[in-house]
Each structure stands twice: as structure tokens, then as C-alpha cells.
Design an enzyme around this catalytic site. Sequence first.
Site, PDB file in Angstrom:
ATOM      1  N   ARG A  47       0.861  -1.190   0.000  1.00  0.00           N
ATOM      2  CA  ARG A  47       0.000   0.000   0.000  1.00  0.00           C
ATOM      3  C   ARG A  47       0.889   1.229   0.000  1.00  0.00           C
ATOM      4  O   ARG A  47       1.960   1.225   0.651  1.00  0.00           O
ATOM      5  CB  ARG A  47      -0.953  -0.020   1.186  1.00  0.00           C
ATOM      6  CG  ARG A  47      -0.301  -0.239   2.523  1.00  0.00           C
ATOM      7  CD  ARG A  47      -1.332  -0.289   3.618  1.00  0.00           C
ATOM      8  NE  ARG A  47      -0.710  -0.630   4.895  1.00  0.00           N
ATOM      9  CZ  ARG A  47      -1.383  -0.866   6.009  1.00  0.00           C
ATOM     10  NH1 ARG A  47      -2.706  -0.810   5.997  1.00  0.00           N
ATOM     11  NH2 ARG A  47      -0.760  -1.152   7.135  1.00  0.00           N
ATOM     12  N   HIS A 107       0.568 -19.565   5.176  1.00  0.00           N
ATOM     13  CA  HIS A 107      -0.177 -20.148   6.293  1.00  0.00           C
ATOM     14  C   HIS A 107      -1.568 -20.463   5.742  1.00  0.00           C
ATOM     15  O   HIS A 107      -2.120 -19.668   4.971  1.00  0.00           O
ATOM     16  CB  HIS A 107      -0.242 -19.129   7.433  1.00  0.00           C
ATOM     17  CG  HIS A 107      -0.920 -19.603   8.684  1.00  0.00           C
ATOM     18  ND1 HIS A 107      -1.028 -20.939   9.026  1.00  0.00           N
ATOM     19  CD2 HIS A 107      -1.522 -18.916   9.684  1.00  0.00           C
ATOM     20  CE1 HIS A 107      -1.669 -21.033  10.188  1.00  0.00           C
ATOM     21  NE2 HIS A 107      -1.982 -19.820  10.599  1.00  0.00           N
ATOM     22  N   GLU A 230      18.725 -18.290  30.120  1.00  0.00           N
ATOM     23  CA  GLU A 230      19.258 -19.651  29.935  1.00  0.00           C
ATOM     24  C   GLU A 230      18.371 -20.540  29.079  1.00  0.00           C
ATOM     25  O   GLU A 230      18.783 -21.615  28.644  1.00  0.00           O
ATOM     26  CB  GLU A 230      19.499 -20.313  31.297  1.00  0.00           C
ATOM     27  CG  GLU A 230      20.720 -19.755  31.994  1.00  0.00           C
ATOM     28  CD  GLU A 230      21.240 -20.694  33.092  1.00  0.00           C
ATOM     29  OE1 GLU A 230      21.186 -21.923  32.890  1.00  0.00           O
ATOM     30  OE2 GLU A 230      21.670 -20.175  34.128  1.00  0.00           O
ATOM     31  N   SER A 251      23.766 -31.159  34.060  1.00  0.00           N
ATOM     32  CA  SER A 251      24.265 -31.985  35.166  1.00  0.00           C
ATOM     33  C   SER A 251      23.244 -33.056  35.540  1.00  0.00           C
ATOM     34  O   SER A 251      22.051 -32.926  35.232  1.00  0.00           O
ATOM     35  CB  SER A 251      24.521 -31.098  36.385  1.00  0.00           C
ATOM     36  OG  SER A 251      23.288 -30.575  36.856  1.00  0.00           O
TER      37      SER A 251
HETATM   38  P1  NAP Z   1       3.645  -8.947   8.943  1.00  0.00           P
HETATM   39  O1  NAP Z   1       5.106  -8.878   9.151  1.00  0.00           O
HETATM   40  O2  NAP Z   1       2.785  -8.536  10.082  1.00  0.00           O
HETATM   41  O3  NAP Z   1       3.218  -8.094   7.644  1.00  0.00           O
HETATM   42  C1  NAP Z   1       3.535  -6.767   7.547  1.00  0.00           C
HETATM   43  C2  NAP Z   1       3.343  -6.329   6.095  1.00  0.00           C
HETATM   44  O4  NAP Z   1       1.961  -6.316   5.767  1.00  0.00           O
HETATM   45  C3  NAP Z   1       3.867  -4.944   5.854  1.00  0.00           C
HETATM   46  O5  NAP Z   1       4.448  -4.881   4.577  1.00  0.00           O
HETATM   47  C4  NAP Z   1       2.614  -4.102   5.925  1.00  0.00           C
HETATM   48  O6  NAP Z   1       2.710  -2.952   5.122  1.00  0.00           O
HETATM   49  C5  NAP Z   1       1.595  -5.024   5.315  1.00  0.00           C
HETATM   50  N1  NAP Z   1       0.237  -4.748   5.762  1.00  0.00           N
HETATM   51  C6  NAP Z   1      -0.218  -4.727   7.036  1.00  0.00           C
HETATM   52  N2  NAP Z   1      -1.537  -4.474   7.075  1.00  0.00           N
HETATM   53  C7  NAP Z   1      -1.919  -4.310   5.789  1.00  0.00           C
HETATM   54  C8  NAP Z   1      -3.158  -4.015   5.169  1.00  0.00           C
HETATM   55  N3  NAP Z   1      -4.287  -3.835   5.880  1.00  0.00           N
HETATM   56  N4  NAP Z   1      -3.194  -3.907   3.821  1.00  0.00           N
HETATM   57  C9  NAP Z   1      -2.072  -4.092   3.105  1.00  0.00           C
HETATM   58  N5  NAP Z   1      -0.871  -4.373   3.620  1.00  0.00           N
HETATM   59  C10 NAP Z   1      -0.795  -4.489   4.953  1.00  0.00           C
HETATM   60  O7  NAP Z   1       3.186 -10.401   8.447  1.00  0.00           O
HETATM   61  P2  NAP Z   1       3.968 -11.792   8.682  1.00  0.00           P
HETATM   62  O8  NAP Z   1       4.113 -12.036  10.143  1.00  0.00           O
HETATM   63  O9  NAP Z   1       5.142 -11.823   7.790  1.00  0.00           O
HETATM   64  O10 NAP Z   1       2.862 -12.817   8.152  1.00  0.00           O
HETATM   65  C11 NAP Z   1       2.574 -12.961   6.769  1.00  0.00           C
HETATM   66  C12 NAP Z   1       2.000 -14.350   6.524  1.00  0.00           C
HETATM   67  O11 NAP Z   1       3.015 -15.307   6.793  1.00  0.00           O
HETATM   68  C13 NAP Z   1       0.842 -14.721   7.422  1.00  0.00           C
HETATM   69  O12 NAP Z   1      -0.026 -15.544   6.694  1.00  0.00           O
HETATM   70  C14 NAP Z   1       1.487 -15.521   8.548  1.00  0.00           C
HETATM   71  O13 NAP Z   1       0.631 -16.415   9.205  1.00  0.00           O
HETATM   72  C15 NAP Z   1       2.549 -16.250   7.754  1.00  0.00           C
HETATM   73  N6  NAP Z   1       3.708 -16.691   8.539  1.00  0.00           N
HETATM   74  C16 NAP Z   1       4.395 -15.773   9.272  1.00  0.00           C
HETATM   75  C17 NAP Z   1       5.537 -16.164   9.967  1.00  0.00           C
HETATM   76  C18 NAP Z   1       6.396 -15.135  10.649  1.00  0.00           C
HETATM   77  O14 NAP Z   1       7.549 -15.407  10.819  1.00  0.00           O
HETATM   78  N7  NAP Z   1       5.935 -13.954  11.013  1.00  0.00           N
HETATM   79  C19 NAP Z   1       5.949 -17.511   9.942  1.00  0.00           C
HETATM   80  C20 NAP Z   1       5.240 -18.430   9.144  1.00  0.00           C
HETATM   81  C21 NAP Z   1       4.112 -17.993   8.445  1.00  0.00           C
HETATM   82  P3  NAP Z   1       2.875  -1.471   5.751  1.00  0.00           P
HETATM   83  O15 NAP Z   1       4.323  -1.282   6.056  1.00  0.00           O
HETATM   84  O16 NAP Z   1       2.387  -0.614   4.647  1.00  0.00           O
HETATM   85  O17 NAP Z   1       2.030  -1.429   6.987  1.00  0.00           O
HETATM   86 MG    MG Z   2       1.795 -19.296  12.645  1.00  0.00          MG
END
Ligand code: NAP
Ligand code: MG
Length: 338
Positions: A47, A107, A230, A251
Site C-alpha cells: 500500500r 499459512h 538460559e 548436570s
Molecule cells: P507482517 O510482518 O505482520 O506483515 C507486515 C506487512 O503487511 C507490511 O508490509 C505491511 O505494510 C503489510 N500490511 C499490514 N496491514 C496491511 C493491510 N491492511 N493492507 C495491506 N498491507 C498491509 O506479516 P507476517 O508475520 O510476515 O505474516 C505474513 C504471513 O506469513 C501470514 O499468513 C502468517 O501467518 C505467515 N507466517 C508468518 C511467519 C512469521 O515469521 N511472522 C511464519 C510463518 C508464516 P505497511 O508497512 O504498509 O504497513
Molecule cells: Mg503461525
Amino acid sequence: MHVYYDKDADLALIRARRVAVIGYGSQGHAHALNLRDSGIDVVVGLREGGDSWRKATVAGLQVATMAEAAAQADIVMLLIPDETIGRVYRESVAPAMRAGAALGFAHGFSIHYGQVVPREDLDVIMIAPKAPGHTVRSTYAQGGGVPALVAVAQDRSGMARDIALAYASAIGCGRSGVIETDFREETETDLFGEQAVLCGGTVELVKAGFDTLVEAGYAPEMAYFECLHELKLIVDLIYEGGIGTMNYGISNNAEFGEYLTGPRIVTELTRAAMREVLQGIQSGDYARQFILESQAGAPTLQSRRRLTAAHPIETVGARLRAMMPWIGQGALVDRERN
Ligand code: NAP
Ligand code: MG
């Protein structure tokens, strides 16, 4: 259970395609950068005006609005918060995607709980790295990769699985192993693991241990070291060689205490609670609460973040970590960049 590696993936399938990574957060930055470094044609969909736009541009990536990126791509990977995916898909992605393209998730939540009802003509795939995004990136940059799960919810091209495998390989996961699952299994086990053990269970266990020592009059610094600091050292041993290796490394005294006390802390009551949590995930109860939380403006998330920040384990911890500069070296998370 079958495990796939780089040799099982045909990278040409993804080299021949343009990928739109929607979102540049934890997973988004890792996928976009790993794909680019694997020679894949990537555009990041964001966005306008958000923080991510600047970060992705500074990283040298091509950036476009979400609809523009989706319109240019053969694979559209949705890497924004789960609670936002349904709306973004309906408003920006579904109207723009090319006929017969692939829609990807990290996911299964959005598909499994009906937040996204995908267009009939699309392939619908999952590539779910089993690590936080920052680890997905740092491990790839070091020449390795984290394991991932792949799944197919809709296969219109007849190639959905091969495309998912090629994508997984391009972000580095084929270096360590890619396991095939389905959207239901990934969603329910992922939610259960993070709630009962990894995030929910661990954080409450650590805080309860810390609080018990502090309430009994011990120094909070001591409680921090014994109950939080830890933990990593112990988990490193378990990660490397399982519980047996950890027990070998500690231990006899610590090991005996583990057998005597562990089952007094995680009791039959805890196990019953875990089964209840799992039922709430399977029935959709948890998903409903999470989606309503987001529609209400995330009051629980905001309050609990504030309360956590004020807990002595966080304030004492910040002070102690400042005295251990080596902890911050090579930090996984740089909030300025992603
Ligand atoms: P995240 O870091 O919270 O995503 C942030 C991103 O989403 C930013 O680029 C943000 O843009 C954008 N965003 C937030 N709200 C928005 C909206 N309403 N409209 C458009 N863009 C928006 O997400 P994430 O944790 O990576 O998760 C992404 C997916 O991966 C999910 O399905 C999650 O379950 C999966 N997943 C995540 C992890 C993990 O390590 N976090 C692990 C495995 C799977 P702005 O900067 O413009 O706000
Ligand atoms: Mg998860």
C-alpha cells in the site's frame, strides 16, 4: 511422510514466472529478497504511504501497488497479516490477477477458515517456511535454508505442486527439506504449536518462573538469568540433538530435577487444557475470536503489548541485555529495514 529437496524441484518453473510478493514484513522481506537473490523476477506489492514502501525501495526491489503487482504476476504470494488477507484479496488481488495464475500463502488460515474464497481459475498453493521471516532471510544469506511445508488447495494448471516446490526451493527451503501437507493440517498444527508450546506456553512458563522467584524475594536479575536467558542455551541443545543431547549436556542434578518437577508443572490439567485448545482451533472458535479482535480494532493485542512491555521481566531484561553487547551482534531483527 515424503521430504523434498532442491534436486526434486524444477527451478525453471519459477524462473519462467514473475512473482508478486504482497507485503514486506517478517515473511515478505525474506521471500522477496531470497527470490531476487535466486535470480527470480520479483515485484513487491504494497500500500502506498506505508513504512514498507520505503524499506523495499531502499532494498533495491521493484515496488508497485498491490493491484499493479498482482496484475503483472504469474504467482501472487500473500504475505500480509492473516486478519487483513481476506479484504486485500477481495479488493486488490482477485480483480487484478491474471487468468490461471497461482495464488500463494505462507499459512493455511485464510483458506481453511473461509476468509479467502479463491477464484475458480487459480492454482492455490502454500509455501510455509517453518521459521520466523528474519530467520528465513538470515539462513538463506548464510547459504542455508529453513524447512518448509507445501500444500495445494486448488490445482487448475495441473502443476500447482511443482510450482510450490520450485518456489520453496527458490527461497532456500529445498536446502534443508520441504514436506508436503494439506491446508487443514498445516493450519491446525501451526496454530496449536504456537499457542500451546512455542509462544503462549513458553512465555507464560517463563513469566511464572520469574514471578515466583521475585515474589519470594530473589533479585529480578537472577530470576531473569535463570528463567529467560538460559532458556536459549537449553533450547539450542534440544534443537541440535533432541532431549537426550540436552540431558547429556546438563548436570545429573538438573536432569533429576527435570524428571521430578517437570510433570508437577505440566500436569494432566495442562494436557487437558491443550486438548481443549486444539478443539477450539479445529472448531473455528479461535479463528472467529481472532477475526473479531481485528474487526474491533485489536484492543487485546494493543493492551497486552502495553502490559507486557511494563512487566519487570522486560524492563530488567532490556537493562541486562544492554550489558551483554554480544547478544545484539548479528541481530536477527532490524526494525528499520523490515
Ligand atoms: P507482517 O510482518 O505482520 O506483515 C507486515 C506487512 O503487511 C507490511 O508490509 C505491511 O505494510 C503489510 N500490511 C499490514 N496491514 C496491511 C493491510 N491492511 N493492507 C495491506 N498491507 C498491509 O506479516 P507476517 O508475520 O510476515 O505474516 C505474513 C504471513 O506469513 C501470514 O499468513 C502468517 O501467518 C505467515 N507466517 C508468518 C511467519 C512469521 O515469521 N511472522 C511464519 C510463518 C508464516 P505497511 O508497512 O504498509 O504497513
Ligand atoms: Mg503461525
